[in-house]
Motif scaffolding. Structure first.
Motif, PDB file in Angstrom:
ATOM      1  N   LEU A  95    -113.668  34.828  65.387  1.00  0.00           N
ATOM      2  CA  LEU A  95    -112.358  35.055  65.997  1.00  0.00           C
ATOM      3  C   LEU A  95    -112.398  36.277  66.890  1.00  0.00           C
ATOM      4  CD1 LEU A  95    -110.033  34.747  62.850  1.00  0.00           C
ATOM      5  CD2 LEU A  95    -110.335  33.030  64.627  1.00  0.00           C
ATOM      6  N   LYS A  96    -111.437  36.372  67.776  1.00  0.00           N
ATOM      7  CA  LYS A  96    -111.231  37.606  68.533  1.00  0.00           C
ATOM      8  C   LYS A  96    -110.503  38.578  67.616  1.00  0.00           C
ATOM      9  CE  LYS A  96    -110.831  35.419  73.050  1.00  0.00           C
ATOM     10  NZ  LYS A  96    -109.957  35.187  74.200  1.00  0.00           N
ATOM     11  N   LEU A  97    -110.659  39.864  67.874  1.00  0.00           N
ATOM     12  CA  LEU A  97    -109.985  40.866  67.047  1.00  0.00           C
ATOM     13  C   LEU A  97    -108.474  40.688  67.098  1.00  0.00           C
ATOM     14  CD1 LEU A  97    -112.060  44.128  67.620  1.00  0.00           C
ATOM     15  CD2 LEU A  97    -111.619  42.981  65.461  1.00  0.00           C
ATOM     16  N   SER A  98    -107.937  40.390  68.265  1.00  0.00           N
ATOM     17  CA  SER A  98    -106.485  40.231  68.393  1.00  0.00           C
ATOM     18  C   SER A  98    -106.001  39.045  67.566  1.00  0.00           C
ATOM     19  CB  SER A  98    -106.092  40.059  69.861  1.00  0.00           C
ATOM     20  OG  SER A  98    -106.732  38.933  70.418  1.00  0.00           O
ATOM     21  N   THR A  99    -106.778  37.970  67.523  1.00  0.00           N
ATOM     22  CA  THR A  99    -106.410  36.797  66.729  1.00  0.00           C
ATOM     23  C   THR A  99    -106.472  37.133  65.243  1.00  0.00           C
ATOM     24  OG1 THR A  99    -107.304  35.373  68.460  1.00  0.00           O
ATOM     25  CG2 THR A  99    -106.924  34.364  66.316  1.00  0.00           C
ATOM     26  N   LEU A 100    -107.494  37.872  64.833  1.00  0.00           N
ATOM     27  CA  LEU A 100    -107.612  38.288  63.434  1.00  0.00           C
ATOM     28  C   LEU A 100    -106.403  39.124  63.034  1.00  0.00           C
ATOM     29  CD1 LEU A 100    -109.140  38.612  60.758  1.00  0.00           C
ATOM     30  CD2 LEU A 100    -110.252  40.613  61.781  1.00  0.00           C
ATOM     31  N   ARG A 101    -106.017  40.083  63.881  1.00  0.00           N
ATOM     32  CA  ARG A 101    -104.853  40.919  63.580  1.00  0.00           C
ATOM     33  C   ARG A 101    -103.589  40.070  63.442  1.00  0.00           C
ATOM     34  NH1 ARG A 101    -107.579  44.733  66.898  1.00  0.00           N
ATOM     35  NH2 ARG A 101    -106.620  43.901  68.781  1.00  0.00           N
ATOM     36  N   LYS A 102    -103.449  39.093  64.318  1.00  0.00           N
ATOM     37  CA  LYS A 102    -102.275  38.211  64.272  1.00  0.00           C
ATOM     38  C   LYS A 102    -102.259  37.425  62.966  1.00  0.00           C
ATOM     39  CE  LYS A 102    -100.245  34.283  66.727  1.00  0.00           C
ATOM     40  NZ  LYS A 102    -100.384  33.395  67.887  1.00  0.00           N
ATOM     41  N   TYR A 103    -103.389  36.816  62.604  1.00  0.00           N
ATOM     42  CA  TYR A 103    -103.465  36.032  61.383  1.00  0.00           C
ATOM     43  C   TYR A 103    -103.201  36.910  60.155  1.00  0.00           C
ATOM     44  CZ  TYR A 103    -105.583  32.103  63.948  1.00  0.00           C
ATOM     45  OH  TYR A 103    -105.839  31.069  64.798  1.00  0.00           O
ATOM     46  N   ALA A 104    -103.791  38.095  60.119  1.00  0.00           N
ATOM     47  CA  ALA A 104    -103.600  39.003  58.987  1.00  0.00           C
ATOM     48  C   ALA A 104    -102.132  39.409  58.880  1.00  0.00           C
ATOM     49  CB  ALA A 104    -104.493  40.231  59.141  1.00  0.00           C
ATOM     50  N   SER A 105    -101.500  39.647  60.006  1.00  0.00           N
ATOM     51  CA  SER A 105    -100.095  40.040  60.021  1.00  0.00           C
ATOM     52  C   SER A 105     -99.205  38.906  59.513  1.00  0.00           C
ATOM     53  CB  SER A 105     -99.694  40.439  61.439  1.00  0.00           C
ATOM     54  OG  SER A 105     -98.325  40.750  61.492  1.00  0.00           O
ATOM     55  N   VAL A 106     -99.497  37.670  59.923  1.00  0.00           N
ATOM     56  CA  VAL A 106     -98.709  36.525  59.473  1.00  0.00           C
ATOM     57  C   VAL A 106     -98.864  36.343  57.960  1.00  0.00           C
ATOM     58  CG1 VAL A 106     -98.516  34.010  59.613  1.00  0.00           C
ATOM     59  CG2 VAL A 106     -98.695  35.346  61.692  1.00  0.00           C
ATOM     60  N   LEU A 107    -100.096  36.492  57.473  1.00  0.00           N
ATOM     61  CA  LEU A 107    -100.309  36.396  56.023  1.00  0.00           C
ATOM     62  C   LEU A 107     -99.578  37.523  55.298  1.00  0.00           C
ATOM     63  CD1 LEU A 107    -104.046  35.386  55.388  1.00  0.00           C
ATOM     64  CD2 LEU A 107    -101.994  34.210  54.619  1.00  0.00           C
ATOM     65  N   GLU A 108     -99.623  38.708  55.856  1.00  0.00           N
ATOM     66  CA  GLU A 108     -98.947  39.852  55.252  1.00  0.00           C
ATOM     67  C   GLU A 108     -97.439  39.615  55.194  1.00  0.00           C
ATOM     68  OE1 GLU A 108    -100.506  44.356  55.440  1.00  0.00           O
ATOM     69  OE2 GLU A 108     -99.672  43.595  57.316  1.00  0.00           O
ATOM     70  N   ASN A 109     -96.878  39.042  56.256  1.00  0.00           N
ATOM     71  CA  ASN A 109     -95.446  38.733  56.277  1.00  0.00           C
ATOM     72  C   ASN A 109     -95.094  37.673  55.233  1.00  0.00           C
ATOM     73  OD1 ASN A 109     -95.005  40.542  58.320  1.00  0.00           O
ATOM     74  ND2 ASN A 109     -95.081  39.013  59.954  1.00  0.00           N
ATOM     75  N   ALA A 110     -96.077  36.835  54.885  1.00  0.00           N
ATOM     76  CA  ALA A 110     -95.855  35.809  53.870  1.00  0.00           C
ATOM     77  C   ALA A 110     -96.029  36.367  52.463  1.00  0.00           C
ATOM     78  CB  ALA A 110     -96.810  34.638  54.095  1.00  0.00           C
ATOM     79  N   GLY A 111     -96.420  37.633  52.341  1.00  0.00           N
ATOM     80  CA  GLY A 111     -96.533  38.272  51.032  1.00  0.00           C
ATOM     81  C   GLY A 111     -97.942  38.644  50.607  1.00  0.00           C
ATOM     82  N   TYR A 112     -98.920  38.409  51.440  1.00  0.00           N
ATOM     83  CA  TYR A 112    -100.302  38.733  51.095  1.00  0.00           C
ATOM     84  C   TYR A 112    -100.501  40.243  51.195  1.00  0.00           C
ATOM     85  CZ  TYR A 112    -105.302  38.005  50.638  1.00  0.00           C
ATOM     86  OH  TYR A 112    -106.588  37.995  50.183  1.00  0.00           O
ATOM     87  N   LYS A 113    -101.237  40.820  50.262  1.00  0.00           N
ATOM     88  CA  LYS A 113    -101.456  42.270  50.238  1.00  0.00           C
ATOM     89  C   LYS A 113    -102.897  42.573  50.628  1.00  0.00           C
ATOM     90  CE  LYS A 113     -97.400  43.161  48.553  1.00  0.00           C
ATOM     91  NZ  LYS A 113     -96.360  43.463  49.473  1.00  0.00           N
ATOM     92  N   TYR A 114    -103.047  43.483  51.579  1.00  0.00           N
ATOM     93  CA  TYR A 114    -104.364  43.953  52.012  1.00  0.00           C
ATOM     94  C   TYR A 114    -104.549  45.386  51.555  1.00  0.00           C
ATOM     95  CZ  TYR A 114    -104.600  40.037  55.296  1.00  0.00           C
ATOM     96  OH  TYR A 114    -104.641  38.794  55.865  1.00  0.00           O
TER      97      TYR A 114
END
Length: 186
Positions: A22-41
């Motif tokens: 993935l591109k870094l920007s895509t990774l950040r987007k995916y991580a952010s969407v998961l985080e908004n869904a309740g995933y904890k990093y």
């Protein structure tokens, strides 16, 4: 990539982006969407995410679910959250690319560069040949247009000459109004 005290691998964003292609920007987007869904990093004191093996697996699952038809990114993230809660995610299949495999040797790079230069030269030569052929084609087309124009001008000149001859013979065979007046008087 570094290790924490539990000897579990922790990856930085560029490592995860490489693992997931993935591109870094895509990774950040995916991580952010998961985080908004309740995933904890895991986050450091500056707020930067650190990715454990379980996080990489969750992101892989998000990519897999997202590729299904009619699945939005948000719906995919919610599906991943349901999956994460149900499954005990274990750290497997995250070491597809060893850190030293991401880099190539200098000799390999030089060979790659030489191949690229050779291909570029072939493209340049091909472009030159194509330009030469285009020039020849344009020259041929110009000659054809010149011949056509000359033939057209000759045809126009012949038509004009014929019209002049026809007009001259019509003038001789038909007396005009003034000639008729003068002929009657005689």
């Amino acid at each position: 990539m570094s290790s924490d005290t539990n000897s579990e691998n922790i990856y930085n964003a560029s490592d995860v982006a490489t693992l997931l292609n993935l591109k870094l920007s895509t990774l950040r987007k995916y991580a952010s969407v998961l985080e908004n869904a309740g995933y904890k990093y895991h986050k450091n004191n500056k707020g930067h995410r650190g990715y454990f093996d379980k996080d990489v697996i969750a992101l892989r699952k998000l990519i897999e679910i997202k590729s299904s038809p009619d699945m939005t990114l948000v719906r995919s993230a919610n599906a991943v959250m349901s999956w994460v809660k149900e499954m005990d995610v274990s750290p497997n299949d995250t070491t597809d690319i060893a850190p030293n495999e991401r880099y190539i040797s200098y000799d390999t790079f030089k060979e790659f560069q030489a191949n690229q230069e050779e291909q570029i030269q072939q493209v340049i030569d091909l472009n030159k040949e194509l330009l030469n052929r285009l020039d020849l084609q344009q020259e041929h087309l110009d000659n054809r247009l010149k011949e056509r124009d000359e033939q057209l001008m000759n045809a126009i000149n012949q038509t004009l000459e014929t019209k002049k001859q026809i007009a001259a013979t019509q003038d001789e065979s038909k007396p005009g109004f003034f000639k008729k007046l003068f002929l009657k008087k005689k």
